[in-house]
Design an enzyme around this catalytic site. Structure first.
Site, PDB file in Angstrom:
ATOM      1  N   PHE A   1     -10.322 -22.370   2.424  1.00  0.00           N
ATOM      2  CA  PHE A   1     -10.420 -22.960   3.763  1.00  0.00           C
ATOM      3  C   PHE A   1     -11.866 -22.919   4.251  1.00  0.00           C
ATOM      4  O   PHE A   1     -12.557 -21.912   4.090  1.00  0.00           O
ATOM      5  CB  PHE A   1      -9.506 -22.212   4.734  1.00  0.00           C
ATOM      6  CG  PHE A   1      -8.056 -22.343   4.353  1.00  0.00           C
ATOM      7  CD1 PHE A   1      -7.336 -23.477   4.710  1.00  0.00           C
ATOM      8  CD2 PHE A   1      -7.419 -21.359   3.604  1.00  0.00           C
ATOM      9  CE1 PHE A   1      -6.001 -23.618   4.340  1.00  0.00           C
ATOM     10  CE2 PHE A   1      -6.094 -21.487   3.228  1.00  0.00           C
ATOM     11  CZ  PHE A   1      -5.384 -22.627   3.598  1.00  0.00           C
TER      12      PHE A   1
ATOM     13  N   TYR B   1      -2.323  -8.875  16.584  1.00  0.00           N
ATOM     14  CA  TYR B   1      -2.178  -7.825  15.555  1.00  0.00           C
ATOM     15  C   TYR B   1      -3.255  -6.750  15.731  1.00  0.00           C
ATOM     16  O   TYR B   1      -2.952  -5.546  15.718  1.00  0.00           O
ATOM     17  CB  TYR B   1      -2.265  -8.476  14.170  1.00  0.00           C
ATOM     18  CG  TYR B   1      -2.411  -7.506  13.012  1.00  0.00           C
ATOM     19  CD1 TYR B   1      -1.365  -6.686  12.618  1.00  0.00           C
ATOM     20  CD2 TYR B   1      -3.616  -7.442  12.297  1.00  0.00           C
ATOM     21  CE1 TYR B   1      -1.500  -5.817  11.541  1.00  0.00           C
ATOM     22  CE2 TYR B   1      -3.757  -6.575  11.222  1.00  0.00           C
ATOM     23  CZ  TYR B   1      -2.697  -5.760  10.855  1.00  0.00           C
ATOM     24  OH  TYR B   1      -2.848  -4.902   9.789  1.00  0.00           O
TER      25      TYR B   1
ATOM     26  N   ASN C   1     -10.065  -5.287   3.519  1.00  0.00           N
ATOM     27  CA  ASN C   1      -9.100  -6.195   2.886  1.00  0.00           C
ATOM     28  C   ASN C   1      -8.614  -5.548   1.593  1.00  0.00           C
ATOM     29  O   ASN C   1      -9.319  -5.569   0.591  1.00  0.00           O
ATOM     30  CB  ASN C   1      -9.741  -7.542   2.568  1.00  0.00           C
ATOM     31  CG  ASN C   1      -9.832  -8.416   3.798  1.00  0.00           C
ATOM     32  OD1 ASN C   1     -10.392  -7.998   4.814  1.00  0.00           O
ATOM     33  ND2 ASN C   1      -9.275  -9.595   3.734  1.00  0.00           N
TER      34      ASN C   1
ATOM     35  N   ILE D   1       0.842  -1.207   0.000  1.00  0.00           N
ATOM     36  CA  ILE D   1       0.000   0.000   0.000  1.00  0.00           C
ATOM     37  C   ILE D   1       0.873   1.251   0.000  1.00  0.00           C
ATOM     38  O   ILE D   1       0.614   2.214  -0.729  1.00  0.00           O
ATOM     39  CB  ILE D   1      -0.957   0.005   1.219  1.00  0.00           C
ATOM     40  CG1 ILE D   1      -1.814  -1.263   1.246  1.00  0.00           C
ATOM     41  CG2 ILE D   1      -1.849   1.251   1.202  1.00  0.00           C
ATOM     42  CD1 ILE D   1      -2.649  -1.444   2.519  1.00  0.00           C
TER      43      ILE D   1
ATOM     44  N   ALA E   1       4.575  -1.714   9.341  1.00  0.00           N
ATOM     45  CA  ALA E   1       3.955  -2.584  10.335  1.00  0.00           C
ATOM     46  C   ALA E   1       4.387  -4.019  10.127  1.00  0.00           C
ATOM     47  O   ALA E   1       4.786  -4.413   9.028  1.00  0.00           O
ATOM     48  CB  ALA E   1       2.430  -2.507  10.222  1.00  0.00           C
ATOM     49  N   GLN E   2       4.265  -4.772  11.183  1.00  0.00           N
ATOM     50  CA  GLN E   2       4.249  -6.230  11.103  1.00  0.00           C
ATOM     51  C   GLN E   2       2.785  -6.500  10.776  1.00  0.00           C
ATOM     52  O   GLN E   2       1.903  -6.332  11.627  1.00  0.00           O
ATOM     53  CB  GLN E   2       4.676  -6.789  12.464  1.00  0.00           C
ATOM     54  CG  GLN E   2       4.850  -8.265  12.531  1.00  0.00           C
ATOM     55  CD  GLN E   2       3.669  -9.100  12.079  1.00  0.00           C
ATOM     56  OE1 GLN E   2       3.687  -9.679  10.986  1.00  0.00           O
ATOM     57  NE2 GLN E   2       2.628  -9.151  12.877  1.00  0.00           N
TER      58      GLN E   2
ATOM     59  N   ARG F   1      -9.734 -22.807   9.092  1.00  0.00           N
ATOM     60  CA  ARG F   1      -8.617 -22.436   9.955  1.00  0.00           C
ATOM     61  C   ARG F   1      -9.171 -21.918  11.281  1.00  0.00           C
ATOM     62  O   ARG F   1     -10.053 -21.044  11.278  1.00  0.00           O
ATOM     63  CB  ARG F   1      -7.765 -21.362   9.279  1.00  0.00           C
ATOM     64  CG  ARG F   1      -6.974 -21.972   8.132  1.00  0.00           C
ATOM     65  CD  ARG F   1      -6.016 -21.016   7.536  1.00  0.00           C
ATOM     66  NE  ARG F   1      -6.702 -19.924   6.871  1.00  0.00           N
ATOM     67  CZ  ARG F   1      -6.109 -19.096   6.017  1.00  0.00           C
ATOM     68  NH1 ARG F   1      -4.847 -19.233   5.746  1.00  0.00           N
ATOM     69  NH2 ARG F   1      -6.793 -18.122   5.437  1.00  0.00           N
TER      70      ARG F   1
ATOM     71  N   VAL G   1      -5.556 -12.713   0.008  1.00  0.00           N
ATOM     72  CA  VAL G   1      -6.125 -13.832  -0.746  1.00  0.00           C
ATOM     73  C   VAL G   1      -6.222 -13.534  -2.249  1.00  0.00           C
ATOM     74  O   VAL G   1      -6.013 -14.427  -3.063  1.00  0.00           O
ATOM     75  CB  VAL G   1      -7.495 -14.244  -0.132  1.00  0.00           C
ATOM     76  CG1 VAL G   1      -8.530 -13.144  -0.253  1.00  0.00           C
ATOM     77  CG2 VAL G   1      -8.030 -15.509  -0.762  1.00  0.00           C
TER      78      VAL G   1
ATOM     79  N   ASN H   1      12.365  -0.695   6.609  1.00  0.00           N
ATOM     80  CA  ASN H   1      13.514  -1.576   6.886  1.00  0.00           C
ATOM     81  C   ASN H   1      13.599  -2.730   5.892  1.00  0.00           C
ATOM     82  O   ASN H   1      14.409  -3.636   6.059  1.00  0.00           O
ATOM     83  CB  ASN H   1      13.484  -2.111   8.330  1.00  0.00           C
ATOM     84  CG  ASN H   1      12.365  -3.115   8.548  1.00  0.00           C
ATOM     85  OD1 ASN H   1      11.525  -3.315   7.677  1.00  0.00           O
ATOM     86  ND2 ASN H   1      12.346  -3.728   9.718  1.00  0.00           N
TER      87      ASN H   1
HETATM   88  P1  NAD Z   1       3.439  -4.569   3.561  1.00  0.00           P
HETATM   89  O1  NAD Z   1       4.045  -5.669   4.404  1.00  0.00           O
HETATM   90  O2  NAD Z   1       3.526  -4.667   2.085  1.00  0.00           O
HETATM   91  O3  NAD Z   1       4.031  -3.170   4.011  1.00  0.00           O
HETATM   92  C1  NAD Z   1       4.580  -2.915   5.283  1.00  0.00           C
HETATM   93  C2  NAD Z   1       5.913  -2.224   5.082  1.00  0.00           C
HETATM   94  O4  NAD Z   1       6.455  -1.910   6.373  1.00  0.00           O
HETATM   95  C3  NAD Z   1       6.948  -3.083   4.357  1.00  0.00           C
HETATM   96  O5  NAD Z   1       7.532  -2.334   3.307  1.00  0.00           O
HETATM   97  C4  NAD Z   1       7.954  -3.434   5.433  1.00  0.00           C
HETATM   98  O6  NAD Z   1       9.251  -3.630   4.915  1.00  0.00           O
HETATM   99  C5  NAD Z   1       7.833  -2.244   6.365  1.00  0.00           C
HETATM  100  N1  NAD Z   1       8.214  -2.554   7.754  1.00  0.00           N
HETATM  101  C6  NAD Z   1       7.838  -3.629   8.490  1.00  0.00           C
HETATM  102  N2  NAD Z   1       8.395  -3.569   9.708  1.00  0.00           N
HETATM  103  C7  NAD Z   1       9.132  -2.432   9.746  1.00  0.00           C
HETATM  104  C8  NAD Z   1       9.941  -1.827  10.724  1.00  0.00           C
HETATM  105  N3  NAD Z   1      10.118  -2.381  11.939  1.00  0.00           N
HETATM  106  N4  NAD Z   1      10.561  -0.659  10.432  1.00  0.00           N
HETATM  107  C9  NAD Z   1      10.417  -0.083   9.206  1.00  0.00           C
HETATM  108  N5  NAD Z   1       9.666  -0.623   8.222  1.00  0.00           N
HETATM  109  C10 NAD Z   1       9.031  -1.780   8.492  1.00  0.00           C
HETATM  110  O7  NAD Z   1       1.922  -4.452   4.039  1.00  0.00           O
HETATM  111  P2  NAD Z   1       0.707  -3.604   3.441  1.00  0.00           P
HETATM  112  O8  NAD Z   1      -0.357  -4.559   3.129  1.00  0.00           O
HETATM  113  O9  NAD Z   1       1.183  -2.638   2.421  1.00  0.00           O
HETATM  114  O10 NAD Z   1       0.257  -2.811   4.741  1.00  0.00           O
HETATM  115  C11 NAD Z   1       0.528  -1.431   4.950  1.00  0.00           C
HETATM  116  C12 NAD Z   1      -0.194  -0.970   6.213  1.00  0.00           C
HETATM  117  O11 NAD Z   1      -1.604  -1.134   6.057  1.00  0.00           O
HETATM  118  C13 NAD Z   1       0.187  -1.767   7.446  1.00  0.00           C
HETATM  119  O12 NAD Z   1       0.232  -0.873   8.539  1.00  0.00           O
HETATM  120  C14 NAD Z   1      -0.957  -2.747   7.615  1.00  0.00           C
HETATM  121  O13 NAD Z   1      -1.103  -3.142   8.960  1.00  0.00           O
HETATM  122  C15 NAD Z   1      -2.119  -1.899   7.126  1.00  0.00           C
HETATM  123  N6  NAD Z   1      -3.266  -2.684   6.645  1.00  0.00           N
HETATM  124  C16 NAD Z   1      -3.147  -3.465   5.521  1.00  0.00           C
HETATM  125  C17 NAD Z   1      -4.262  -4.168   5.067  1.00  0.00           C
HETATM  126  C18 NAD Z   1      -4.220  -5.029   3.832  1.00  0.00           C
HETATM  127  O14 NAD Z   1      -5.254  -5.614   3.468  1.00  0.00           O
HETATM  128  N7  NAD Z   1      -3.103  -5.129   3.123  1.00  0.00           N
HETATM  129  C19 NAD Z   1      -5.458  -4.113   5.790  1.00  0.00           C
HETATM  130  C20 NAD Z   1      -5.537  -3.336   6.921  1.00  0.00           C
HETATM  131  C21 NAD Z   1      -4.430  -2.612   7.334  1.00  0.00           C
END
Ligand code: NAD
Length: 300
Positions: free
Chosen positions: A198, A138, A167, A12, A73-74, A261, A181, A32
């Site tokens: 699942f 989470y 999502n 995102i 984020a993790q 699951r 998914v 990171n």
């Molecule tokens: P993603 O894993 O592609 O992106 C997360 C990014 O954060 C990655 O580039 C990763 O390298 C970086 N990162 C992780 N730990 C780090 C740390 N300790 N320090 C610096 N950088 C770090 O995930 P995404 O799907 O793009 O999600 C982006 C945000 O949106 C997140 O906060 C996630 O929780 C939130 N979110 C995503 C969804 C979804 O459906 N994808 C839904 C709800 C919320």
């Protein structure tokens, strides 16, 4: 505008960076690269390979961003169940570090939170004022992050915004990840592999296209603060989603059913009335159209 995007090398975040650059903003990224990729990073943005668990005060003092979009984020629910301490370090402590650095530098924070993992089971589309009952660490950590943002708003007068995403799907989502998914289905259909569903496949989710999420995130800069759902208010079952994925991929391969699951939500849908009213935003990309765009990216 001077923007700083944490997680800007991720799915995102990198789409958001592209939109900010397109608007003419100057963009700095903190990532990171734990799940993000250098190749996602727009050539006109500057990447700082840093961890949000480390203090960021010096970087913020140097860059003085107007807005920090905090997406790092993790983001894997299952990792949070297995390693809740690590999840909290990144998603709680990391968020506090970003917030504190932003406060000192006079920046606002727009925080990527989650609707799906925060509300718990939804009989009706969940609204922002509804009770939050996370089922995994989470969701608990994201809710704690939200709490800090809103506390800083009251204590420090910061104009922070929380966005609870549904999502999210679209280009750059990892087809080899454990979550996402749509990317997993389309990736497997591309590779001629069988997709697994699942349980009975009747679980419903609110699938929102990444381009719409980016537009909502940009709209959030215009408001003084608050919490907003960013979804579609529509529920789609996994079975329906799979049918649509097959259609856009031109595949006739049947999915394989696998045991349910444990702990998986049956229904998660977000009411987006508040975002429509106060952000003047609504999703523009229908599910099938979004799947087509994702398919075009995934098979390229
Ligand atoms: P993603 O894993 O592609 O992106 C997360 C990014 O954060 C990655 O580039 C990763 O390298 C970086 N990162 C992780 N730990 C780090 C740390 N300790 N320090 C610096 N950088 C770090 O995930 P995404 O799907 O793009 O999600 C982006 C945000 O949106 C997140 O906060 C996630 O929780 C939130 N979110 C995503 C969804 C979804 O459906 N994808 C839904 C709800 C919320």
């Amino acid at each position: 505008m001077r923007a700083l995007v944490t997680g800007g090398a991720g799915f995102i975040g990198s789409n958001l960076v592209d939109a900010l650059i397109e608007r003419g903003d100057s963009v700095e990224i903190v990532d990171n690269l734990s799940s993000g990729k250098r190749e996602n990073v727009n050539a006109r943005a500057r990447l700082h390979v840093l961890d949000v668990r480390e203090p960021l005060d010096d970087l913020f003092a140097e860059l003085r961003p107007d807005v920090c979009f905090h997406l790092a984020a993790q983001a894997d629910v299952r990792v949070s169940v297995e390693r809740p301490d690590y999840d909290a370090e990144v998603n709680v402590i990391g968020t506090v570090r970003v917030l504190e650095a932003a406060r000192i530098a006079g920046s606002r924070v727009v925080f990527a939170s989650t609707g799906g993992a925060i509300y718990g089971e939804c009989s009706e589309p969940a609204a922002e004022a509804d009770e939050c009952r996370p089922l995994a660490p989470y969701g608990a950590a994201k809710l704690a992050g939200e709490g800090y943002l809103l506390t800083y708003q009251r204590l420090r007068g910061m104009k922070n915004v929380v966005l609870r995403f549904g999502n999210v799907f679209g280009p750059r989502q990892d087809p080899h990840g454990e979550a996402g998914v749509v990317a997993i289905f389309l990736g497997r259909l591309r590779d001629g592999e069988t997709c697994r569903i699942f349980g009975d496949g009747r679980q419903e989710r609110d699938y929102v296209y990444v381009g719409d999420v980016v537009r909502a995130t940009l709209a959030a800069i215009e408001v003084a603060g608050g919490v907003f759902n960013v979804g579609t208010s529509r529920a789609t079952s996994v079975l329906e989603l799979y049918e649509l994925c097959r259609r856009v991929a031109g595949s006739e391969t049947a999915a394989e059913l696998a045991p349910a699951r444990p702990g998986e939500l049956q229904r998660s849908v977000l009411n987006i009335g508040k975002a429509e009213e106060e952000l003047g935003w609504r999703p523009q990309t229908g599910l099938e159209e979004g799947l087509r765009q994702t398919w075009n990216w995934i098979r390229a």
